[in-house]
Design a protein around this motif. Structure first.
Motif, PDB file in Angstrom:
ATOM      1  N   GLY A 124       0.782  -1.225   0.000  1.00 60.09           N
ATOM      2  CA  GLY A 124       0.000   0.000   0.000  1.00 60.09           C
ATOM      3  C   GLY A 124       0.813   1.273   0.000  1.00 60.09           C
ATOM      4  N   VAL A 125       2.123   1.169   0.214  1.00 56.44           N
ATOM      5  CA  VAL A 125       3.007   2.343   0.203  1.00 56.44           C
ATOM      6  C   VAL A 125       3.691   2.392  -1.168  1.00 56.44           C
ATOM      7  CG1 VAL A 125       4.970   3.483   1.271  1.00 56.44           C
ATOM      8  CG2 VAL A 125       3.352   2.202   2.691  1.00 56.44           C
ATOM      9  N   HIS A 126       3.240   3.322  -2.012  1.00 56.90           N
ATOM     10  CA  HIS A 126       3.671   3.318  -3.403  1.00 56.90           C
ATOM     11  C   HIS A 126       4.563   4.488  -3.777  1.00 56.90           C
ATOM     12  CE1 HIS A 126      -0.160   0.777  -4.406  1.00 56.90           C
ATOM     13  NE2 HIS A 126       0.770   0.089  -3.791  1.00 56.90           N
ATOM     14  N   HIS A 127       4.810   5.422  -2.863  1.00 58.66           N
ATOM     15  CA  HIS A 127       5.631   6.584  -3.197  1.00 58.66           C
ATOM     16  C   HIS A 127       7.034   6.133  -3.598  1.00 58.66           C
ATOM     17  CE1 HIS A 127       7.189  10.654  -3.127  1.00 58.66           C
ATOM     18  NE2 HIS A 127       8.183  10.247  -2.347  1.00 58.66           N
ATOM     19  N   GLY A 128       7.482   6.595  -4.744  1.00 58.26           N
ATOM     20  CA  GLY A 128       8.824   6.256  -5.208  1.00 58.26           C
ATOM     21  C   GLY A 128       8.953   4.884  -5.828  1.00 58.26           C
ATOM     22  N   THR A 129       7.836   4.223  -6.091  1.00 57.01           N
ATOM     23  CA  THR A 129       7.883   2.888  -6.702  1.00 57.01           C
ATOM     24  C   THR A 129       7.682   2.994  -8.211  1.00 57.01           C
ATOM     25  OG1 THR A 129       5.507   2.506  -6.391  1.00 57.01           O
ATOM     26  CG2 THR A 129       6.967   1.852  -4.600  1.00 57.01           C
ATOM     27  N   PRO A 130       8.241   2.064  -8.974  1.00 56.31           N
ATOM     28  CA  PRO A 130       8.069   2.119 -10.429  1.00 56.31           C
ATOM     29  C   PRO A 130       6.706   1.607 -10.860  1.00 56.31           C
ATOM     30  CG  PRO A 130       9.368   0.212  -9.848  1.00 56.31           C
ATOM     31  CD  PRO A 130       9.126   0.970  -8.566  1.00 56.31           C
ATOM     32  N   GLY A 131       6.375   1.910 -12.083  1.00 62.80           N
ATOM     33  CA  GLY A 131       5.154   1.380 -12.674  1.00 62.80           C
ATOM     34  C   GLY A 131       5.443   0.112 -13.456  1.00 62.80           C
ATOM     35  N   ILE A 132       4.385  -0.423 -14.044  1.00 62.67           N
ATOM     36  CA  ILE A 132       4.508  -1.649 -14.828  1.00 62.67           C
ATOM     37  C   ILE A 132       3.250  -1.790 -15.675  1.00 62.67           C
ATOM     38  CG2 ILE A 132       3.422  -3.299 -13.240  1.00 62.67           C
ATOM     39  CD1 ILE A 132       6.021  -5.055 -13.768  1.00 62.67           C
ATOM     40  N   THR A 133       3.291  -2.671 -16.655  1.00 64.80           N
ATOM     41  CA  THR A 133       2.140  -2.919 -17.524  1.00 64.80           C
ATOM     42  C   THR A 133       1.493  -4.253 -17.178  1.00 64.80           C
ATOM     43  OG1 THR A 133       3.112  -1.637 -19.334  1.00 64.80           O
ATOM     44  CG2 THR A 133       1.379  -3.212 -19.916  1.00 64.80           C
ATOM     45  N   LEU A 134       0.158  -4.249 -17.065  1.00 65.48           N
ATOM     46  CA  LEU A 134      -0.619  -5.463 -16.814  1.00 65.48           C
ATOM     47  C   LEU A 134      -1.492  -5.733 -18.032  1.00 65.48           C
ATOM     48  CD1 LEU A 134      -0.359  -3.713 -14.002  1.00 65.48           C
ATOM     49  CD2 LEU A 134      -1.865  -5.488 -13.121  1.00 65.48           C
ATOM     50  N   VAL A 135      -1.468  -6.975 -18.490  1.00 67.63           N
ATOM     51  CA  VAL A 135      -2.261  -7.357 -19.662  1.00 67.63           C
ATOM     52  C   VAL A 135      -3.234  -8.457 -19.267  1.00 67.63           C
ATOM     53  CG1 VAL A 135      -2.210  -8.236 -22.013  1.00 67.63           C
ATOM     54  CG2 VAL A 135      -0.345  -6.761 -21.199  1.00 67.63           C
ATOM     55  N   GLY A 136      -4.519  -8.205 -19.524  1.00 66.20           N
ATOM     56  CA  GLY A 136      -5.558  -9.196 -19.289  1.00 66.20           C
ATOM     57  C   GLY A 136      -6.187  -9.633 -20.593  1.00 66.20           C
ATOM     58  N   PRO A 137      -7.194 -10.487 -20.524  1.00 66.59           N
ATOM     59  CA  PRO A 137      -7.823 -10.989 -21.756  1.00 66.59           C
ATOM     60  C   PRO A 137      -8.620  -9.940 -22.521  1.00 66.59           C
ATOM     61  CG  PRO A 137      -8.975 -11.793 -19.813  1.00 66.59           C
ATOM     62  CD  PRO A 137      -7.725 -11.140 -19.314  1.00 66.59           C
ATOM     63  N   VAL A 141      -3.506  -2.385 -18.892  1.00 68.57           N
ATOM     64  CA  VAL A 141      -3.419  -1.291 -17.927  1.00 68.57           C
ATOM     65  C   VAL A 141      -1.949  -0.966 -17.707  1.00 68.57           C
ATOM     66  CG1 VAL A 141      -3.706  -0.675 -15.483  1.00 68.57           C
ATOM     67  CG2 VAL A 141      -5.575  -1.786 -16.725  1.00 68.57           C
ATOM     68  N   VAL A 142      -1.617   0.315 -17.758  1.00 69.55           N
ATOM     69  CA  VAL A 142      -0.268   0.775 -17.435  1.00 69.55           C
ATOM     70  C   VAL A 142      -0.363   1.599 -16.149  1.00 69.55           C
ATOM     71  CG1 VAL A 142       1.744   2.088 -18.185  1.00 69.55           C
ATOM     72  CG2 VAL A 142       0.374   0.829 -19.869  1.00 69.55           C
ATOM     73  N   ILE A 143       0.269   1.122 -15.077  1.00 72.56           N
ATOM     74  CA  ILE A 143       0.288   1.889 -13.837  1.00 72.56           C
ATOM     75  C   ILE A 143       1.628   2.610 -13.728  1.00 72.56           C
ATOM     76  CG2 ILE A 143      -1.366   0.426 -12.614  1.00 72.56           C
ATOM     77  CD1 ILE A 143       0.980  -0.945 -11.196  1.00 72.56           C
ATOM     78  N   ASP A 144       1.589   3.863 -13.217  1.00 71.85           N
ATOM     79  CA  ASP A 144       2.824   4.646 -13.150  1.00 71.85           C
ATOM     80  C   ASP A 144       3.573   4.453 -11.840  1.00 71.85           C
ATOM     81  OD1 ASP A 144       1.168   6.014 -11.443  1.00 71.85           O
ATOM     82  OD2 ASP A 144       1.118   7.868 -12.609  1.00 71.85           O
ATOM     83  N   GLN A 145       2.961   3.717 -10.887  1.00 69.81           N
ATOM     84  CA  GLN A 145       3.629   3.343  -9.647  1.00 69.81           C
ATOM     85  C   GLN A 145       2.890   2.138  -9.060  1.00 69.81           C
ATOM     86  OE1 GLN A 145       3.432   6.641  -6.919  1.00 69.81           O
ATOM     87  NE2 GLN A 145       1.244   6.433  -6.580  1.00 69.81           N
ATOM     88  N   GLY A 146       3.494   1.502  -8.054  1.00 74.95           N
ATOM     89  CA  GLY A 146       2.797   0.398  -7.406  1.00 74.95           C
ATOM     90  C   GLY A 146       3.444  -0.961  -7.567  1.00 74.95           C
TER      91      GLY A 146
END
Length: 222
Positions: A124-137, A141-146
């Protein structure tokens, strides 16, 4: 088929183990408790409502694969692909229920495979964390942190914390037996009354110390 370790089963096993240890003088009555069950947490994803809609379709609901150790939480049947700058990992399971913020939890070896550099962080603490891409069927979704490497931690209720003589936010060591045993540092105590007693580490830590889900370790207060 191996029975999943639910919150109720973990509590029952822990109580039985502590009773047996007490009989042989390893956990004398009146002294703080020391022993806790280990849960190995593989890479996984938590998603929010909006992102689940994109990944699996508008109004989609997660379906339960099995219960996990913490009350009310479950491993879902639904899986996604994680894509980073250098690679991807397929069939990464979603854990339910839905969260406020989408989060991916990976082991350090997973991070290297993906090409990301997440910090060790509390869920739940996402400050300063990188993002990643999630692909579903149904979508991407591209998240910029988490994206995080989950901090080693032990879930406890208030009553558990009192029995162990520890407090919320305390860092402890954990003593591990066996041929690859040793001391594990920087283990966070997390206290909340809807938790079940359980230690969570990732697959890299589990492999390094030769641990598997259901093993018993000893808390050493530093």
């Amino acid at each position: 088929m191996t029975q999943p370790i639910t919150a109720e089963l973990a509590e029952t096993i822990t109580k039985l183990v502590l009773e047996e240890l007490s009989k042989v003088g390893l956990a004398p009555s009146g002294e703080p408790q020391k022993y806790v069950l280990v849960g190995i947490s593989a890479r996984h994803v938590h998603v929010n409502r909006a992102h689940l809609d994109v990944l699996f379709g508008q109004g989609y609901e997660l379906s339960k694969f099995k219960d996990i150790s913490q009350p009310g939480q479950f491993a879902a049947n639904e899986q996604v692909t994680l894509i980073g700058p250098k690679g991807k990992i397929e069939k990464v399971r979603i854990l339910g229920p839905l969260r406020k913020d989408t989060q991916t939890e990976v082991a350090p070896s997973d991070a290297r495979r993906l090409g990301v550099n997440p910090p060790v962080s509390q869920s739940g603490v996402h400050h300063g964390t990188p993002g990643i891409t999630l692909v579903g069927p149904k979508g991407t979704v591209v998240i910029d942190q988490g994206c995080i490497i989950a901090e080693r931690h032990i879930h406890m209720t208030l009553a558990d914390a009192e029995a162990f003589g520890v407090w919320n936010g305390q860092k402890v060591q954990v003593k591990i037996g066996g041929s690859r045993g040793g001391l594990m540092d920087e283990v966070m105590i997390r206290v909340r009354d809807d938790f079940a007693l359980d230690m969570h580490i990732d697959t890299d830590d589990g492999n390094a110390f030769g641990l598997k889900t259901g093993d018993i370790v000893e808390i050493i207060k530093s």
